[in-house]
Design a protein around this motif. Structure first.
Motif, short mmCIF file in Angstrom:
data_model
loop_
_atom_site.label_atom_id
_atom_site.label_comp_id
_atom_site.label_asym_id
_atom_site.label_seq_id
_atom_site.Cartn_x
_atom_site.Cartn_y
_atom_site.Cartn_z
N HIS B 31 0.85 -1.19 0.00
CA HIS B 31 0.00 0.00 0.00
C HIS B 31 0.89 1.24 0.00
O HIS B 31 1.59 1.51 0.95
CB HIS B 31 -0.90 -0.03 1.23
CG HIS B 31 -1.80 1.15 1.34
ND1 HIS B 31 -2.39 1.73 0.25
CD2 HIS B 31 -2.22 1.86 2.41
CE1 HIS B 31 -3.12 2.75 0.64
NE2 HIS B 31 -3.03 2.86 1.95
N ALA B 32 0.84 1.97 -1.12
CA ALA B 32 1.68 3.16 -1.23
C ALA B 32 0.89 4.33 -1.80
O ALA B 32 1.46 5.24 -2.39
CB ALA B 32 2.90 2.87 -2.10
N ALA B 33 -0.43 4.31 -1.63
CA ALA B 33 -1.26 5.38 -2.20
C ALA B 33 -1.27 6.58 -1.27
O ALA B 33 -2.24 6.82 -0.55
CB ALA B 33 -2.68 4.87 -2.43
N PHE B 34 -0.15 7.30 -1.24
CA PHE B 34 -0.05 8.48 -0.39
C PHE B 34 0.46 9.64 -1.22
O PHE B 34 1.14 9.44 -2.23
CB PHE B 34 0.92 8.22 0.77
CG PHE B 34 0.53 7.05 1.61
CD1 PHE B 34 -0.57 7.13 2.44
CD2 PHE B 34 1.24 5.86 1.56
CE1 PHE B 34 -0.96 6.06 3.22
CE2 PHE B 34 0.87 4.79 2.33
CZ PHE B 34 -0.23 4.88 3.16
N PHE B 35 0.15 10.84 -0.77
CA PHE B 35 0.66 12.02 -1.47
C PHE B 35 2.12 12.21 -1.13
O PHE B 35 2.56 11.91 -0.02
CB PHE B 35 -0.14 13.26 -1.08
CG PHE B 35 -1.51 13.26 -1.66
CD1 PHE B 35 -1.70 13.49 -3.01
CD2 PHE B 35 -2.62 13.00 -0.86
CE1 PHE B 35 -2.97 13.48 -3.55
CE2 PHE B 35 -3.89 13.00 -1.40
CZ PHE B 35 -4.07 13.23 -2.74
N ALA B 137 13.28 10.65 -6.78
CA ALA B 137 12.59 10.91 -5.53
C ALA B 137 11.92 12.27 -5.58
O ALA B 137 12.42 13.20 -6.19
CB ALA B 137 13.57 10.85 -4.37
N ASP B 138 10.77 12.36 -4.95
CA ASP B 138 10.10 13.65 -4.86
C ASP B 138 9.37 13.73 -3.53
O ASP B 138 8.66 12.81 -3.15
CB ASP B 138 9.11 13.82 -6.02
CG ASP B 138 8.69 15.27 -6.17
OD1 ASP B 138 9.23 16.11 -5.43
OD2 ASP B 138 7.84 15.55 -7.03
N SER B 139 9.61 14.80 -2.82
CA SER B 139 8.93 15.03 -1.55
C SER B 139 9.14 16.50 -1.23
O SER B 139 9.84 17.21 -1.95
CB SER B 139 9.52 14.16 -0.45
OG SER B 139 10.85 14.54 -0.20
N LEU B 140 8.54 16.92 -0.15
CA LEU B 140 8.72 18.30 0.26
C LEU B 140 10.20 18.60 0.51
O LEU B 140 10.74 19.63 0.11
CB LEU B 140 7.92 18.53 1.55
CG LEU B 140 7.54 19.95 1.86
CD1 LEU B 140 6.82 20.58 0.69
CD2 LEU B 140 6.68 19.99 3.10
N LEU B 141 10.86 17.62 1.15
CA LEU B 141 12.28 17.77 1.46
C LEU B 141 13.09 17.90 0.18
O LEU B 141 13.96 18.76 0.05
CB LEU B 141 12.73 16.56 2.27
CG LEU B 141 14.11 16.61 2.91
CD1 LEU B 141 14.14 17.68 3.97
CD2 LEU B 141 14.46 15.26 3.51
N VAL B 142 12.78 17.04 -0.78
CA VAL B 142 13.49 17.06 -2.06
C VAL B 142 13.26 18.39 -2.76
O VAL B 142 14.20 19.03 -3.24
CB VAL B 142 13.02 15.88 -2.94
CG1 VAL B 142 13.40 16.11 -4.38
CG2 VAL B 142 13.59 14.58 -2.42
N THR B 225 0.52 30.30 -2.32
CA THR B 225 1.51 30.76 -3.29
C THR B 225 2.88 30.21 -2.93
O THR B 225 3.76 30.14 -3.76
CB THR B 225 1.58 32.30 -3.34
OG1 THR B 225 1.67 32.76 -1.99
CG2 THR B 225 0.37 32.89 -3.99
N GLY B 226 3.05 29.80 -1.68
CA GLY B 226 4.34 29.25 -1.27
C GLY B 226 4.31 27.74 -1.31
O GLY B 226 3.26 27.11 -1.23
N GLU B 227 5.50 27.17 -1.42
CA GLU B 227 5.62 25.72 -1.56
C GLU B 227 5.67 25.03 -0.21
O GLU B 227 5.29 23.87 -0.07
CB GLU B 227 6.91 25.37 -2.31
CG GLU B 227 6.89 25.74 -3.77
CD GLU B 227 6.00 24.80 -4.55
OE1 GLU B 227 6.20 23.59 -4.44
OE2 GLU B 227 5.09 25.29 -5.25
N VAL B 228 6.21 25.74 0.78
CA VAL B 228 6.62 25.05 1.99
C VAL B 228 5.81 25.53 3.20
O VAL B 228 5.79 26.71 3.50
CB VAL B 228 8.12 25.32 2.25
CG1 VAL B 228 8.58 24.62 3.50
CG2 VAL B 228 8.94 24.83 1.07
#
Lengths: 328, 276
Positions: B31-35, B137-142, B225-228
């Protein structure tokens, strides 16, 4: 899958690009820091020459030059100790040890060649100068030059700037998990069970040992069968004499704001320690031969041992201070 | 290989999924259905990640699936000043009070623990990777670390720990083979201070004092408007380094890439992309 040839080729590729990256960084350097450092050494020059110590200026200049010299980022251990960073600051530590505080040691015969030891010392001063000096002393006196890791209280190690420096010099946030992990990794660990109460006590209470935390270090040492060496530091209390402590400030800062003759009046410069004469005394190690590790569960027993260690440090302090009129 | 599409936010997604699993005689489910990052509407995210996962769990139980592997994150331990140097699986989950996506994930981990106790016959495995790095890889950290200049918290230099994306796949593979259950922290060997990582990559650090940083990040995030989100910056302030001993002994997990190598792999691949 891990032994796949494709992986190793990729890793080699990575290493190559890593070294390329490194070269580009070395070319750019850190010019702002360099400029600031040069300005600072120039400013100090006149003062030091007036004091008749021009060789100190050279030393300072050398140190700053080495500090701003960009080199390859070193690896750190799991708690953030950066050997290279430590080596770069070593000249300053040596200066503080030999000239600024003229540290004298006794009881060095108690520093046996053991895989792991828990050292318990009285806390003094705001910044962990005492920890750094004890670490320096142990490294000098120990046969195999072991340098202990020191535990620092939360309120200090989680503050801005302290958080980015103390771990690199060997400081670790004080909590049972960290102490256990360090001891299991066969490190020498230096703890200050007085914590904040000891660090921020007013000057009139100098050399009066505060309560020893909750004594979590006793069951830990007993369970891992680690000897405890009591350590007494004399002189640390004078480097930041706290005249007044604003307990109100706890609401905003998380710790009471100390007022010393120089801090906060002189800003960050006020954190510079006063030159006092230091003595570090290592006491007789407490060993656990013939004691059932189960007794670590017994709070009364733990409290008795804790008090025994506290008393042995207090005794050393009292003995050292006897006849020392300036520190009555 | 067959592809089926099930919307986990549907009210009856569980019975549909159970039907499918039974028809396909499914033995294990990943199960990997996460944002990958917050930014989606909060309610929808909760609906999919928590309620949707409940559907998945119930469907697995109904269809007699022998193994359920869920990919969570080590961020559920939360970035805290009083974290020990290494977080073990026994450490309580204290997700950041404002990071709602991580809170959802922590809630899910709790639900999975209860579920696992009720269904002793099923191997429920939760993988908790630290920051995943790599070409894809993609995430907020990335996203935050991919710029040439990176906003950091002034006066703080946390120890960071990364896992390479291929090592995550490798761990996933092991989780499908080994007879294990419970949570497993995943990370590459070694830790490095954030400053060292930025220096290694030739990135500039833009330190901002934290009270200001949180205020600066808050408004753009609210107005989208901001990413983080402001809560994210605590992950660059306090350490959340995990202990991987459990994955090593029980899962037999040996990362191929160290923290440093995973980071460099990410940096180099991003560089290549910019030349394209």
């Amino acid at each position: 899958m891990t032994q796949d040839g494709r992986y190793s080729a990729e890793l080699q590729e990575l290493r190559r690009s890593a070294s390329e990256l490194r070269e580009s960084i070395q070319r750019t350097g850190n010019s702002t820091l360099k400029r600031v450092a040069e300005g600072a050494t120039e400013a100090f020059r006149g003062t030091l020459e007036q004091l008749g110590a021009p060789e100190l200026w050279l030393e300072l200049q050398n140190l700053l030059r080495r500090l701003t010299n960009e080199t390859e980022p070193a690896a750190v251990d799991g708690f953030g100790l950066d050997q290279e960073f430590l080596a770069r600051w070593q000249p300053l530590l040596r200066f503080l040890y030999e000239r600024w505080w003229r540290v004298q040691i006794s009881g060095a015969q108690h520093l046996a060649d053991e895989p792991r030891v828990l050292m318990v010392a009285n806390r003094s001063g705001i910044l962990p100068y005492d920890a750094l000096m004890i670490a320096e002393a142990v490294e000098r006196e120990h046969v195999r030059n072991r340098r202990p890791r020191f535990l620092t209280a939360d309120w200090l190690v989680t503050r801005p700037f302290a958080q980015s420096w103390i771990p690199k010099l060997g400081g670790v946030r004080a909590c049972p998990e960290n102490a256990e992990r360090l001891l299991l990794a066969n490190e020498w660990v230096l703890a200050f069970p007085e914590g904040q109460k000891g660090a921020l006590k007013p000057y009139r209470d100098r050399y009066r040992l505060q309560r020893f935390g909750r004594g979590g270090f006793v069951p830990l040492a007993l369970r891992l069968n680690v000897p405890i060496i009591p350590v007494a530091v004399i002189g640390g209390e004078e480097v930041h004499p706290i005249l007044y402590r604003a307990d109100m400030a706890r609401r905003w800062l998380g710790f009471p704001l100390p007022f010393t003759p120089t801090f906060p009046w002189l800003g960050p410069l006020g954190l510079l320690p006063l030159p006092s004469q230091w003595r570090i005394v290592f006491g007789e190690p407490l060993r656990w031969t013939g004691i059932d590790p189960e007794r670590g569960e017994d709070p009364l027993f733990v409290n008795r041992i804790r008090d025994q260690i506290r008393l042995s440090i207090a005794e050393i302090l009292a003995e050292e201070l006897r006849g020392d009129r300036s520190r009555d | 290989m067959r592809f089926h599409r099930v919307d986990l936010t549907e009210p009856t997604a569980d019975s549909r999924l159970a039907e499918l699993l039974e028809k396909e005689r499914c033995e294990a489910l990943v199960h990997a259905a996460f944002f990958k990052a917050p930014g989606v509407e909060r309610e929808y995210m909760h609906e999919l990640e928590v309620i949707g996962s409940l559907h998945v769990m119930n469907a697995c139980a109904a269809a007699g699936v022998g193994r359920l592997v869920v990919i969570s994150t080590a961020q559920t331990y939360g970035p805290h000043a009083d974290n020990p140097g290494f977080l073990t699986e026994a450490h309580p989950l204290r997700p950041h009070a404002e990071a709602y996506s991580i809170q959802d994930r922590a809630e899910l981990e709790g639900l999975l623990r209860v579920f696992s106790e009720r269904h002793r016959g099923m191997n429920v495995v939760v993988l908790k990777p630290c920051g995943v790095m790599g070409p894809n890889a993609d995430s907020l950290l990335v996203q935050h670390l991919s710029g040439a200049a990176v906003t950091t918290v002034m006066g703080f230099d946390p120890l960071m720990q990364f896992l390479h994306e291929e090592d995550l796949l490798h761990a996933l593979q092991l989780a499908l083979i080994q007879d294990v259950r419970g949570s497993f922290n995943l990370a590459g060997e070694g830790v490095l201070p954030l400053s060292t990582l930025l220096r290694l990559a030739g990135k500039r650090s833009v330190p901002v004092p934290h009270p200001m940083l949180y205020r600066l990040a808050y408004l753009p995030w609210l107005s989208r408007t901001g990413e983080v989100p402001a809560a994210f910056y605590d992950h660059l302030r306090f350490g959340w380094v995990v202990d991987t001993a459990r994955a090593k002994t029980l899962l037999g997990f040996e990362p191929t890439y160290s923290t440093k190598e995973a980071w460099l792999s990410f940096v180099v691949s991003r560089r290549m992309r910019s030349y394209r």
